[in-house]
Design a protein around this motif. Structure first.
Motif, short mmCIF file in Angstrom:
data_model
loop_
_atom_site.label_atom_id
_atom_site.label_comp_id
_atom_site.label_asym_id
_atom_site.label_seq_id
_atom_site.Cartn_x
_atom_site.Cartn_y
_atom_site.Cartn_z
N PRO A 257 9.54 16.13 -26.98
CA PRO A 257 8.13 16.94 -26.96
C PRO A 257 6.97 16.67 -27.90
CG PRO A 257 10.04 18.13 -27.75
CD PRO A 257 10.45 17.07 -27.36
N ASP A 258 7.54 16.03 -29.00
CA ASP A 258 6.60 15.71 -29.99
C ASP A 258 6.08 14.29 -29.83
OD1 ASP A 258 9.08 14.52 -30.25
OD2 ASP A 258 8.46 13.79 -32.21
N LEU A 259 6.19 13.68 -28.61
CA LEU A 259 5.64 12.18 -28.58
C LEU A 259 4.07 12.46 -28.18
CD1 LEU A 259 6.82 9.45 -28.65
CD2 LEU A 259 6.85 9.38 -26.13
N LYS A 260 3.42 11.46 -28.62
CA LYS A 260 1.97 11.38 -28.20
C LYS A 260 1.40 10.15 -28.08
CE LYS A 260 0.46 12.24 -33.05
NZ LYS A 260 1.63 12.01 -33.45
N LYS A 261 0.37 9.86 -27.55
CA LYS A 261 -0.14 8.52 -27.50
C LYS A 261 -0.66 8.07 -28.79
CE LYS A 261 -3.66 6.19 -24.28
NZ LYS A 261 -4.56 6.39 -23.34
#
Length: 533
Positions: A419-423
């Motif tokens: 859930p912490d993953l981002k572009k």
């Protein structure tokens, strides 16, 4: 490829199937799901199965299963729930909830709790047996054991740190009448009357199992706690016994693994406790099994331009996402002449993550190769059957990889496990291997490829720690390699006695591709895979 095994295809708009519908109303069919559930005292995240409309909770042993605090439940947008959350619930029985919008969907929430229990006595034979249902713990001891001077070395009959006993274990020393009684209390109000039994036996040492693999033998035995416990083995026909050096001992239980043996060869083994030994047990090692097209030398192209990792007209063994990608006239997986150093072959497999377009709509897809076959499309979502027949029990997968780890430039959805993953974060690749006893009847695939995965339905994804998995290993690639590098991926087995029916291997350059998330710069090359025994 996300979390474990997921087929990576070009998913655009999903047509959601109908299941669990309770009433027939002429409104649009809208599947209502439990999206997330949080509770105090969980051992792991709630397991949500949208296909069966169920949520399963695994509780820590110190959690009071009669009074579980469910702190938050997230459901599909616009849905109402028949049960108010947050709240406290007795999870010894299933909790049934109904989600309603245009139709009603019944969901079931269940919980399980495992409490570690043991009863250990100095000098006992093997491990004690624990009958949690009838509250009986039994230890076996030698015939010459002094029942009036028992030393209990370990007693745990309830949850850790919160359990009290009516009598301190150190004071339970006289078992002349073979049994003592103790009241176990935890969670203030739970009280259990336990019977502790110590029973003399004339068995000094015995095998629990002897499991022969291709080049190794696993041995499990029980002897007298505190005695000199050991194993010996020899090839049938040899005179000299060989003592096993590396032995794991837990009380009266002991085990060992002998490796470097010859395949298809008969061996003799014995277990010893001091001067007592078991009868000789004979076992025969298995043959090794070679991974077909492990060097990725065999390729073909269909008359529609789809590239396959096998020769024309050959029986397929490896598969890829190229069938799904062909909708967008895109190839994700193909041969490359960039082979690993020293390879005797001419090709390796190139797994390139890409953004492809169908009717002007762009979607991200991850390069991948796996053991299995393409199963078709449901709308624009892929069906894949994973696994190939194999009874091999390798200890590792060895091979070569070359990985360019790109920066995530395509972000579709947030991965469940990250859930912490981002572009802008770095992409991740993945290699996974597993052996198991999956069946087409349970997993929906074919006899040769038993596990059917619907890329739209996360509940169909294969868990390498699932109930039918015998051994598995997962390697996450978080950075680029300095050219070609060799790897060895060990398999962790949950049992050494069961023989697998199928093998699964999956490789991907972007393991979050199911969520249309990854980097178009991620490129994974794989070469010269082999199974290690």
């Amino acid at each position: 490829m996300m979390r474990y095994i997921k087929y990576l295809t070009l998913a655009l708009l999903a047509v959601v199937g109908v299941s669990c519908i309770e009433n027939d109303i002429p409104y649009p069919v809208v599947k209502l799901d439990v999206l997330s559930l949080e509770a105090e005292g969980l051992k792991s995240s709630a397991k949500i199965d949208a296909a069966s409309c169920s949520v399963h909770l695994e509780l820590e042993e110190t959690t009071d299963i009669r009074n579980v605090n469910i702190t938050n439940v997230e459901v599909s947008e616009g849905a109402t729930c028949s049960v108010d959350f947050p709240g406290r619930f007795d999870m010894r029985i299933p909790l049934y909830i109904k989600l309603s919008k245009y139709q009603s969907w019944e969901w079931t929430i269940t919980a399980e709790q495992t409490i570690e229990r043991y009863f250990r006595v100095e000098g006992q034979i093997g491990e004690s047996t624990i009958d949690a249902e009838h509250h009986i713990a039994t230890a076996l001891v030698p015939m010459d054991f002094d029942l009036t001077a028992v030393n209990i070395t370990g007693l745990k009959l309830g949850p850790k740190d919160i359990t009290t006993y009516s009598t301190e274990p150190s004071k339970l020393t006289n078992f002349e009448n073979t049994a003592r009684y103790v009241t176990v209390t935890y969670h203030d109000t739970i009280s259990e009357d336990w019977t502790l039994r110590i029973i003399p036996t004339d068995i000094e040492v015995e095998f629990r199992s002897v499991d022969a693999w291709a080049k190794r033998i696993w041995m499990y035995a029980e002897g007298r706690s505190g005695a000199e416990l050991s194993f010996k083995y020899r090839k049938v026909g040899d005179e000299e016994w060989i003592t096993v050096e590396d032995i794991t001992i837990s009380g009266g239980s002991f085990s060992a693994c002998v490796d470097g043996l010859e395949t298809l060869t008969e061996y003799e083994v014995i277990a010893l406790s001091n001067d007592s030994s078991t009868p000789v047990v004979k076992v025969t090692t298995e043959d090794v099994w070679t991974l077909p097209n492990g060097g990725f030398e065999e390729w073909s192209t269909s008359d529609k331009g789809v590239i396959y990792p096998y020769l024309p007209g050959a029986e397929p063994f490896w598969g890829s996402g190229n069938d799904g990608a062909a909708i967008a006239s895109t190839t994700l997986t193909e041969a490359t002449e960039d082979t690993r150093p020293g390879s005797a072959g001419s090709y390796a497999a190139s797994l390139q993550s890409k953004k492809a377009a169908v009717m002007g709509l762009g979607k991200f897809a991850a390069g991948n190769i796996f053991l299995g076959e393409f199963g078709g499309l449901v709308g624009m979502d892929g069906l894949v059957n994973f696994g190939r027949p194999a009874t091999a029990r390798p200890v590792a997968l060895r091979g070569w990889i070359k990985y360019n780890c790109g920066v995530i430039d395509e972000y579709g959805k947030t991965p469940t496990s990250r859930p912490d993953l981002k572009k802008g974060d770095m992409d991740e690749g993945q290699i996974m291997v597993a052996v198991g006893r999956w069946t087409a009847a349970e997993y929906g695939g074919s006899e040769s490829c038993p596990v059917k995965v619907n890329t739209k339905d996360e509940s169909t994804f294969l868990d390498p720690k699932g109930k039918d998995v015998i051994g598995s290993g997962v390697m996450i690639l978080t950075e680029s390699t300095d050219g070609w590098v060799e790897f060895t991926l060990p398999l962790e087995y949950v049992t050494t006695s069961q023989i697998p029916t199928h093998l699964v291997i999956v490789c991907t350059g972007s393991r979050f591709g199911d969520y249309f998330t990854g980097s178009t710069q991620s490129l994974l090359l794989v070469d010269d895979f082999e199974l290690v025994y």
